[in-house]
Scaffold this active site. Structure first.
Site, PDB file in Angstrom:
ATOM      1  N   ASP A  20      -4.226  12.937  10.172  1.00 33.36           N
ATOM      2  CA  ASP A  20      -3.598  13.814   9.199  1.00 33.36           C
ATOM      3  C   ASP A  20      -3.729  13.156   7.832  1.00 33.36           C
ATOM      4  OD1 ASP A  20      -2.045  15.286   7.506  1.00 33.36           O
ATOM      5  OD2 ASP A  20      -0.280  15.360   8.822  1.00 33.36           O
ATOM      6  N   HIS A 135      13.264  13.065   0.511  1.00 32.21           N
ATOM      7  CA  HIS A 135      12.791  14.448   0.701  1.00 32.21           C
ATOM      8  C   HIS A 135      13.493  15.165   1.857  1.00 32.21           C
ATOM      9  CE1 HIS A 135       9.692  13.855  -2.220  1.00 32.21           C
ATOM     10  NE2 HIS A 135       9.119  12.877  -1.544  1.00 32.21           N
ATOM     11  N   ASP A 172      11.117   7.166  -7.882  1.00 30.86           N
ATOM     12  CA  ASP A 172       9.940   7.522  -7.082  1.00 30.86           C
ATOM     13  C   ASP A 172       9.166   8.616  -7.835  1.00 30.86           C
ATOM     14  OD1 ASP A 172       9.075   7.523  -3.841  1.00 30.86           O
ATOM     15  OD2 ASP A 172       8.628   9.398  -4.899  1.00 30.86           O
ATOM     16  N   HIS A 174       7.825  11.249  -6.681  1.00 28.80           N
ATOM     17  CA  HIS A 174       8.039  12.606  -6.153  1.00 28.80           C
ATOM     18  C   HIS A 174       9.478  13.045  -6.406  1.00 28.80           C
ATOM     19  CE1 HIS A 174       4.749  10.876  -3.653  1.00 28.80           C
ATOM     20  NE2 HIS A 174       4.214  12.067  -3.837  1.00 28.80           N
ATOM     21  N   ASP A 265       5.706   4.458  -5.957  1.00 26.69           N
ATOM     22  CA  ASP A 265       4.489   5.257  -6.142  1.00 26.69           C
ATOM     23  C   ASP A 265       4.392   5.730  -7.591  1.00 26.69           C
ATOM     24  OD1 ASP A 265       6.695   6.899  -5.805  1.00 26.69           O
ATOM     25  OD2 ASP A 265       5.917   7.915  -4.018  1.00 26.69           O
ATOM     26  N   TYR A 305       2.423   3.452  -2.161  1.00 28.13           N
ATOM     27  CA  TYR A 305       1.345   3.516  -1.174  1.00 28.13           C
ATOM     28  C   TYR A 305       0.142   2.643  -1.486  1.00 28.13           C
ATOM     29  CZ  TYR A 305       4.540   7.158  -0.047  1.00 28.13           C
ATOM     30  OH  TYR A 305       5.703   7.808   0.246  1.00 28.13           O
TER      31      TYR A 305
HETATM   32  C1  X5A Z   1       8.778   9.218  -0.027  1.00 32.07           C
HETATM   33  C2  X5A Z   1       7.508   9.765  -0.565  1.00 32.07           C
HETATM   34  C3  X5A Z   1       5.785  11.432  -0.468  1.00 32.07           C
HETATM   35  C4  X5A Z   1       5.292  12.549   0.352  1.00 32.07           C
HETATM   36  C5  X5A Z   1       3.962  13.033  -0.187  1.00 32.07           C
HETATM   37  C6  X5A Z   1       3.440  14.179   0.596  1.00 32.07           C
HETATM   38  N1  X5A Z   1       7.026  10.872   0.018  1.00 32.07           N
HETATM   39  N2  X5A Z   1       2.209  14.648   0.059  1.00 32.07           N
HETATM   40  O1  X5A Z   1       6.942   9.192  -1.473  1.00 32.07           O
HETATM   41 ZN    ZN Z   2       7.205   9.287  -3.484  1.00 30.65          ZN
END
Ligand code: X5A
Ligand code: ZN
Length: 686
Positions: A20, A135, A172, A174, A265, A305
């Protein structure tokens, strides 16, 4: 009081079991690499290690539904196919037979950290956890997250410790929509998030991630979204948001506890964020939060990441939590137009809720942003046609974060003999250091006086008492030691601050280093200030002149003296700090002059603490004899104690507030970090 580190290898024991591309980034190495980096640079050993526990059902039910918990509880017994199918119901998430156990440990680690901080066992800390949390929603896993660790921790702190106000800072890259949903209508939890948004084209592509989602009902004003509509945001963009959005609001909110959704990130090199802020920026983001809530600061890992960028960021962050000085915030060029547009929008959306934003400008006409998007699309197409990759993630490099050798002495004090030496400080009086003067490495002090030295003739022409001479001499030696990084910071009680300033400034500037001079109080313009940029003086006082006389002398006139804590806080957060960061001094000289009456000790301590984010923490404080009572609180702040909370700030005095805002706008041409709105005219008009 130490810094907690929570980590359990068990949380590395789950991974993606099928193909994935959306989920392959989230791997066990994120945790092992971060932890190993902390161990190998000696930081893990300096932390208090608190064991991780599993969150109980009751803990998880603080945020999640029973149905969802029961469903997740079944995953350890599922086949691979079932797991895959189960995950598919949600967005961007995978499950492994050990996911549930790890998710309870991740939430439990957050709770253990809250316990450690709330009971006073530690001052602050970081929980290195997987899976991340921000999330996940009441009844849904999402974006690699299973249980919402930080949201659970916030509710837990309120329930178990009677904490009233919790600030959640989500740095973060996101949007933590799960956290937003959990507290949207709750004024006791202020949620701040910045996130890659690109006008809703970036995951999770939610309308409600935009700046106009400010919270609902009673919670209106307590949800702050800062959308990044472009990639490549840099240190200046992040700092500008802290100075002009988060910090003023956070100080006004006055949290009892600060939780951070600490995803890395948002750092350079990350394949998800594609931003350009360097890992050292986290030293500053962390430092700037360390004086809220009396220092009660809990960080929980979320994303991140790129293993190199992630590990460096984690190390810089923990180093700062431990109290080590932050690297110099070099090369800040001011926020970009897109960031300014976002800042302007957020400030406008929140100005009716926060008195610190009362004077914020309106949102820019949406046509401005539409125009820019069109331009950017054209640019991108042209690039693609020329055969340049739209994103050149591969070749990104950045310098390793700098660290400095910790000076053997953190805080030296030059105080009258009869005063007790404050805790954690080293008395530094010349008489006691007579031997050290003949030391091989010390400059021969009196020789230095003869030529261009620190005690110049015009200074010595004052009738100085023997005591004053010896204090000035001590100061000179102290400065030399700060310069050589043998001492980090210092405090001196002097008979006459304005007179003691001159030789200190001269000494420092003779080393061809920039010096930031901050004067609090004082009735006249400090004399002997060079105007060539070797010093930048910010003069905060009732009597400060109305107009700056040159780019490097900035009077901040607070008519209500400094007694209006709201005005003072605003002056520090939105004027002084941006100037100071952009100037990037090698030394900070903070002076407290007579005529600063009304300023409370807590506000002074905030100033002393915050300024230590500059110049590798090299701050020298001079206070006049009449302010002897300040020795103890100043020394505490210099030796790393968090400043006490300022309490809930009242509405600022309008007159001072308007003057501050006028000053900020006037200085924007010279100092880009003071900007909070898009330039009206300019290149993008054509
Ligand atoms: C915790 C976090 C990111 C999810 C990315 C999905 N989640 N494309 O950084
Ligand atoms: Zn994130």
């Amino acid at each position: 009081m130490g810094t907690a580190l929570l980590y359990d290898e068990e949380m590395t024991r789950y991974k993606l079991l099928w193909l994935d591309p959306d989920c392959e980034l989230e791997r066990p190495e994120r945790l092992t690499a971060s932890h190993e980096a902390l161990v190998s640079c000696g930081l893990a050993a300096r932390c208090v290690s608190i064991p991780v526990r599993q969150a109980t059902d009751d803990d998880i039910l603080l945020i999640h539904s029973e149905e969802y918990l029961e469903a997740v509880k079944k995953t350890p017994y599922m086949t691979l196919e079932d797991l895959r199918e189960f995950a598919l119901v949600y967005g961007c998430v995978y499950f492994h037979p050990n996911s549930y156990r790890c998710a309870t440990l991740a939430a439990g680690a957050a709770l253990q950290l809250v316990d450690g901080v709330m009971t006073g066992r530690v001052r602050n800390g970081l929980a290195l956890v997987r899976p991340p949390g921000h999330h996940s929603m009441r009844s849904a896993a999402n974006g690699f997250c299973v249980f919402n660790n930080v949201a659970i921790a916030a509710k837990y702190a309120q329930q178990k410790y009677g904490v009233q106000r919790v600030l959640i800072v989500d740095w973060d890259i996101h949007h933590g929509q799960g956290v937003q949903y959990a507290f949207e209508d709750d004024p006791s939890v202020l949620y701040f998030s910045w996130h890659r948004y690109e006008h809703q084209k970036f995951w999770p592509e939610l309308r409600e991630s935009d700046y106009d989602s400010v919270g609902k009902d009673k919670g209106a004003g307590f949800n702050i979204n800062v959308p990044w509509n472009k990639v490549g945001m840099q240190n200046s963009d992040y700092l500008a948001v802290f100075f002009h959005v988060l910090l003023p609001v956070a100080y006004e909110f006055c949290p009892d506890l600060v939780l951070v959704c600490a995803g890395f990130d948002s750092a350079i090199g990350d394949p998800e964020g594609e931003m350009c802020a360097t890992p050292d920026i986290f030293a500053h983001l962390t430092h700037l939060l360390m004086n809220l809530a009396g220092g009660k600061l809990c960080l929980m890992l979320e994303g991140g990441y790129n293993l190199t960028s992630l590990s460096q960021s984690v190390c810089v962050t923990v180093r700062t939590l431990l109290g080590d000085p932050a690297p110099r915030p070099a090369n800040l060029q001011g926020p970009c137009q897109s960031a300014l547009e976002s800042i302007q929008c957020v400030r406008a959306a929140h100005r009716k809720y926060w008195s610190c934003l009362k004077l914020a400008a309106g949102a820019p006409p949406s046509e401005v942003s539409t125009k820019r998007i069109k331009l950017e699309e054209k640019e991108r197409e042209e690039k693609l046609q020329r055969g340049e990759a739209a994103d050149s993630k591969a070749g990104i490099t950045w310098p390793q974060p700098q660290t400095c050798v910790l000076p053997p002495v953190r805080t030296a004090v030059v105080i009258p003999e009869e005063m007790a030496c404050p805790d954690g400080c080293k008395r530094f009086n010349l008489s006691q250091h007579a031997d050290s003067l003949s030391d091989k490495c010390d400059p021969p002090l009196f020789h230095q006086n003869n030529h261009n030295g620190p005690l110049e003739s015009h200074v010595l022409s004052f009738p100085l008492s023997l005591h004053a001479v010896s204090t000035l001499s001590s100061l000179t030696v102290l400065l030399g030691k700060m310069e050589k990084n043998e001492i980090c910071n210092g405090l001196a009680v002097v008979g006459d601050v304005s007179m003691a300033m001159a030789p200190v400034i001269q000494h420092a500037t003779s080393l061809k280093q920039r010096v930031l001079v901050v004067c609090v109080g004082g009735t006249e313009v400090p004399s002997h200030l060079p105007e060539d940029g070797t010093t930048l003086t910010v003069h905060i006082s009732k009597e400060a002149p109305e107009e700056p006389s040159c780019k490097y002398y900035i009077p901040v006139r607070l008519k209500n003296s400094c007694g209006d804590t709201s005005g003072f806080a605003q002056a520090i957060l939105s004027v002084l700090l941006p100037l100071a960061y952009e100037y990037d001094p090698a030394l900070v000289l903070l002076t407290r002059l007579p005529g600063s009456g009304g300023l409370n000790d807590g506000a002074w301590q905030q100033l002393v603490s915050l300024l230590q984010g500059l110049a590798w923490g090299h701050v020298l404080v001079l206070v006049q004899e009449c302010h002897k009572a300040l020795v103890k609180p100043t020394a505490a702040a210099l030796s790393g104690s968090p400043a006490p909370s300022l309490g809930r700030l009242p509405a600022p005095v309008v007159e001072d507030f308007e003057a501050l805002e006028r000053l900020r706008v006037r200085l924007q041409a010279d100092w880009m970090l003071l900007r909070t709105s898009v330039q009206e005219s300019g290149a993008e008009d054509n």
